[in-house]
Every structure is written in structure tokens, then in C-alpha cells.
Design a protein around this motif. Structure first.
Motif: not given
Ligand code: NAD
Length: 487
Positions: A298-305, A420-423, A440-443
Motif C-alpha cells: 500500500c505504501l508503494c510509489t505510483e506517482r513520481v514528480y 504515504a509520500a516520499t521527499v 499524507a499520513g506518512i511522509v
């Protein structure tokens, strides 16, 4: 007790009122996603079995809910030890059901399941003020002095419904805190992955909780065991992980009895890569976040900016590495493979440039009969494309450029989901500025899926209701009761 393991295959069974129930007439096939072969049969719980499980859980409540903390914590530790003692069997069963790489099951799924029980055994001792009481001398509206204190009561009979992607990890992530807080449980794992839950029932049986404290039923969701359980009038709370659409269906039936819900639902998780990021770390991290367990987390990235100045290089390098990867598992089922492939086709129809993958791999062995799809990297789609908006839950990511920090945040937040999101950035000020603005609930900053089990875990918007983890789970699985004594 006769164990249900035959060779490496597990024979799934219901576990109700302390007994493994022989399967009734209704069964369905268990399919190996690696080669499509039928490897066993799963019993389908009927209404009567679900009723019996709920009644058993109700009957056990006084004994389990009233047991001292050290009894519950001790039982959780023995469950963890019991899973650990049969570690290889659990790994084999998880691999057999999901087709996931053995390394993944042996390094993540089963150790985390063990860790879930230990963490909640520890946490029970870590919160005496919650488990016992808080005394607050005070006064009430001028009518007199009072002593208020708060105790936490278990919710009662808890229904736990879990998905197929991290079967034992996500099931125990709820079972452990539910039991820790003194509830009794009726659990239903996904119909696709019944095996490790059955092994867990065996371990719990051997540990010897009061009969009926933990019950396990197998079967499908809508119109079947899952719905019988979540619509049950004698269930006091529902903890569910799965698709957002299923959350809607469960909430509808839960509304009838005002049953509280804890929901961990779908996502369409963004990654934001700034030009100042460590390029290698950002590419490797995004590869992992998009393609671990073939994107079925569920935490996998599907959109990358990606900031425009490095977008082309980033797309090329991510695509090169995705195309070169070989050690990946299948989709869970033929139906899910077909769903993922339908998005691969849709992306092309919507005008995507396919940088890597986009089809079905050919291995030249039995896997060609299994449910594999290629890791896929796309670019060139507008933000409005369905491929960019809808959760695919497969090994797919779309990489779009951005120009400013504000634009990156706006694009990341332009989604019905917020799990979730990743920076990725080396600028500390920017990291602190951007992370709290992402909805997002988790960054995660410069990492992905780095987990401390005490931290809040969950989503906003269509990604869920409530938080799990540490104290947050114990709070959901218990009710604070205020007691006011006039003095
Ligand atoms: P799913 O919703 O199809 O099924 C999950 C569980 O719900 C299964 O046990 C299923 O039998 C049951 N179910 C289905 N319909 C039901 C109904 N009407 N009533 C009661 N129970 C019902 O999800 P899945 O395909 O197993 O899992 C993939 C989904 O789970 C993805 O959307 C993914 O994002 C999500 N997920 C979320 C998290 C999280 O922590 N937020 C973690 C893992 C997976």
C-alpha cells in the motif's frame, strides 16, 4: 494436535472456539501465482460458522479482558516465540500463497509479524497510566470537589479483516494490539492468502489462550464470510485493511449497528524528487519504493514528480534499472494481473511514453504460466489521466516534471488518496518546509518504508480512518471510561 502442514503446503482450516473445524461442503481452490497451479482448497465459512466464531469470542471476553496485564503480555510473547520456532514453515507458507521472493518473506513479513506481538507485549508495560488509571483532583462546576480518573476498557469482540499483500504482517499488526488491549478476536484473512493465518491459529492454540479468545474464519468478502462478520450485530469494532471501495462497503453495513471502524485503505503515493537530491539515493530509493513486492504494498510509489532540470536523466536511469530487474514476484492472482495489464493498456491509450516494461515478461520456465507483469515506468501523461489518479497496486510508476516547490506540493496533493509520500532533497530547510505540507499520513524524507512500530501509521482522505501503531492502536482497541468520585 494434528498440524495442518503437509510438506510445504498448508491445509487452511477455520479455528473456532478453540477447535480446528473440518471444512464444510463449500470450498474454493488455492492457486499458486508463480505457475497458476491449483495447490489446495480453502474452506468457505458460512453464516453459521461466523456466528459460532463471534459467539465464542463473546464468551471468552470476561476471561481474557479481565486477565492481568502480565498474563496478556506473557501470552503475546509466547505467540511471538511460537511463530519464531516455526519460522521456516511460516516463510514457506507466505511464499507459497503470494509468490513473493523468499528473501522478502524472510526479512520482512515473518520477522515483522513476530515483532508485532513483542512490540505490543512491551507497550502494555510502557503505558501504566493508560492501562490502569490517571488520578486528577478537580472540581465540577462549583458543585463540589471531585476526583476524576480514567480507565480503559476493551472494546469487546473485534472483527479483523485483512488483505493478501502482506498477509501475516498486516493481520498480526491488528491481532496483537487487539489482544493486548483485552479484546477477543474473529479474524478473516484474504481468501487469496489463508495459510500463515492458519499456522498462527496453531501457534495460538498451543500457547493456550482462554478458549474463544482468538478465532479464525476463511472465505470471500462481499456477500460472504467477510460481510457476515463485519455486518454482525454482536461485533463491537471492525479493524480493516484493504481497498478503499471495500472500506465503503464495510462502513455501510457497520453503520447499521454504529460499529466503530479503523480503516487502512488504498493509496496513490507520490514521491517528490528535488534537483538538489542525492541522485543515486533518489533513483535507488524510488526503484525500491515503486517495485518492492512488485508494487503490491500500500505504501508503494505510483506517482513520481521530479524537478525539471533532472527529469530526463531521472526517467532514463529509473527506466534502465526497472528494465534490468529480474528478481521479482508475480501478481497475486490472474484477476489482479489482468487489472494491472488493463492499466498498462490504458496508459498507452491516454498517451503515455512507456520507458520500461508495459507487458508480460517471458522467463522460459514455469513462471510463464504464472501471473507476472513487467516493472513499468511511464512518462508524458497529464495529471488528469486515470493512470495517474487511480490506484493500480502493481509495479508501475509515472514520472512527471515540476518547476517549483509549490507546484510539486500541489501535484502531490492532487489525489483522492493520502497514505504515504516520499521527499528527496539534501536541503534540510526545504525538507522541513515541504514534508508537513504534503497531504499524507506518512511522509518519508530521503528514505522509504523506514518504520518504527511506535509511530502513527495510517492515511487521510480515501486512504483511511484512524491511526495504527504503538499507543494509537491501543487507543483504538480500547475505550476510555471516566470515573468521577465526589469528595
Ligand atoms: P480487498 O479490499 O479486496 O480485500 C481485503 C479484505 O477484505 C479481504 O479479506 C476480503 O475478503 C475482504 N472483503 C472484501 N469485500 C468485503 C466486504 N464487502 N465486506 C467485508 N470484507 C470484504 O483488498 P485486497 O485486494 O486484499 O488488498 C489490496 C488493497 O489493500 C489495496 O487497495 C491496498 O492499497 C490496500 N492496502 C492498504 C494498506 C494500508 O495500510 N493502508 C495495507 C495493505 C493493503
Amino acid at each position: 494436535m494434528a498440524r495442518s502442514v503437509v510438506g510445504k503446503a498448508v491445509r487452511p482450516a477455520h479455528y473456532v472456539a478453540g477447535e480446528f473445524r473440518p471444512a464444510g461442503a463449500a470450498r474454493f481452490p488455492l492457486v499458486d501465482p508463480v505457475d497458476g497451479a491449483v495447490v489446495g482448497e480453502v474452506p468457505e465459512a458460512d453464516r453459521e460458522t461466523v456466528d459460532a466464531a463471534v459467539a465464542a469470542a463473546r464468551a471468552a471476553l470476561a476471561a481474557w479482558g479481565g486477565s492481568p496485564v502480565e498474563v496478556r503480555a506473557g501470552a503475546l510473547r509466547r505467540i511471538a516465540d511460537g511463530v519464531e520456532a516455526r519460522f521456516d514453515e511460516f516463510v514457506d507458507a507466505e511464499v507459497a500463497d503470494t509468490g513473493k521472493p523468499r528473501d522478502l518473506a524472510a526479512s520482512v513479513d515473518i520477522p515483522r509479524a513476530i515483532g508485532n506481538f513483542r512490540a505490543y507485549a512491551d507497550l502494555l508495560y510502557g503505558r501504566p497510566e493508560r492501562a490502569h488509571s490517571t488520578a486528577v483532583p478537580g472540581w465540577s462546576g462549583g458543585t463540589g470537589q471531585a476526583l476524576n480518573y480514567t480507565v480503559r476498557r476493551p472494546l469487546g469482540v473485534v472483527a479483523i479483516v485483512s488483505p493478501w499483500n502482506l498477509p501475516l504482517l498486516l493481520l498480526t499488526w491488528k491481532v496483537a494490539p487487539a489482544l493486548a488491549a483485552g479484546n477477543t478476536v474473529v479474524a478473516k484473512p484474504s481468501e487469496e492468502t489463508p495459510s500463515t493465518a492458519t499456522l498462527l491459529a496453531e501457534v495460538i492454540h498451543e500457547v493456550g489462550l482462554p478458549v474463544g479468545t482468538f478465532n479464525l474464519i476463511h472465505g470471500h468478502g462481499a456477500g460472504a464470510a467477510g460481510e457476515f462478520l463485519t455486518a454482525h450485530p454482536d461485533v463491537d469494532a471492525i479493524a480493516f485493511t484493504g481497498e478503499s471501495a471495500t472500506g465503503t462497503a464495510i462502513m455501510r453495513v457497520a453503520a447499521e449497528h454504529i460499529t466503530p471502524v479503523s480503516f487502512e485503505l488504498g493509496g496513490k503515493n507520490p514521491a517528490i524528487v528535488f534537483a538538489d537530491a542525492d541522485f543515486e539515493q533518489a533513483v535507488a530509493g524510488t526503484l525500491r519504493s515503486a517495485f518492492t513486492h512488485s508494487g503490491q504494498i500500500c505504501l508503494c510509489t505510483e506517482r513520481v514528480y521530479v524537478e525539471r532540470s533532472i527529469h530526463a536523466d531521472f526517467v532514463a536511469e529509473l527506466g534502465r534499472r526497472a528494465a534490468a530487474s529480474t528478481d521479482y514476484g508475480p501478481m497475486i492472482s490472474a484477476a489482479h494481473r489482468d487489472k494491472v495489464l488493463s492499466y498498462y493498456r490504458l496508459a498507452v491509450e491516454e498517451g503515455a511514453t512507456v520507458v520500461a516494461g508495459g507487458g508480460v515478461p517471458s522467463f522460459g520456465d514455469e513462471r510463464d504460466r504464472g501471473f507476472y507483469v513487467e516493472p513499468t515506468v511511464l512518462t508524458g501523461l497529464p495529471q488528469s489521466a486515470r493512470t495517474v489518479r487511480e490506484e493500480v497496486f502493481g509495479p508501475i510508476c509515472h514520472v512527471a516534471p515540476f518547476d517549483t516547490e509549490d507546484e510539486a506540493v500541489a501535484l502531490a496533493n492532487d489525489s483522492p488518496y493520502g497514505l504515504a509520500a516520499t521527499v528527496w532533497t539534501r536541503d534540510l530547510s526545504r525538507a522541513h518546509r515541504v514534508a508537513p505540507r504534503v497531504a499524507a499520513g506518512i511522509v518519508w524524507v530521503n528514505c522509504w518504508n523506514l518504520r518504527d512500530l511506535r509511530t502513527p501509521f495510517g492515511g487521510i482522505k480515501a486512504s483511511g480512518i484512524g491511526r495504527e501503531g504503538g499507543e494509537y492502536s491501543l487507543d483504538f482497541f480500547s475505550e476510555p471510561v471516566n470515573i468521577c468520585i465526589a469528595i
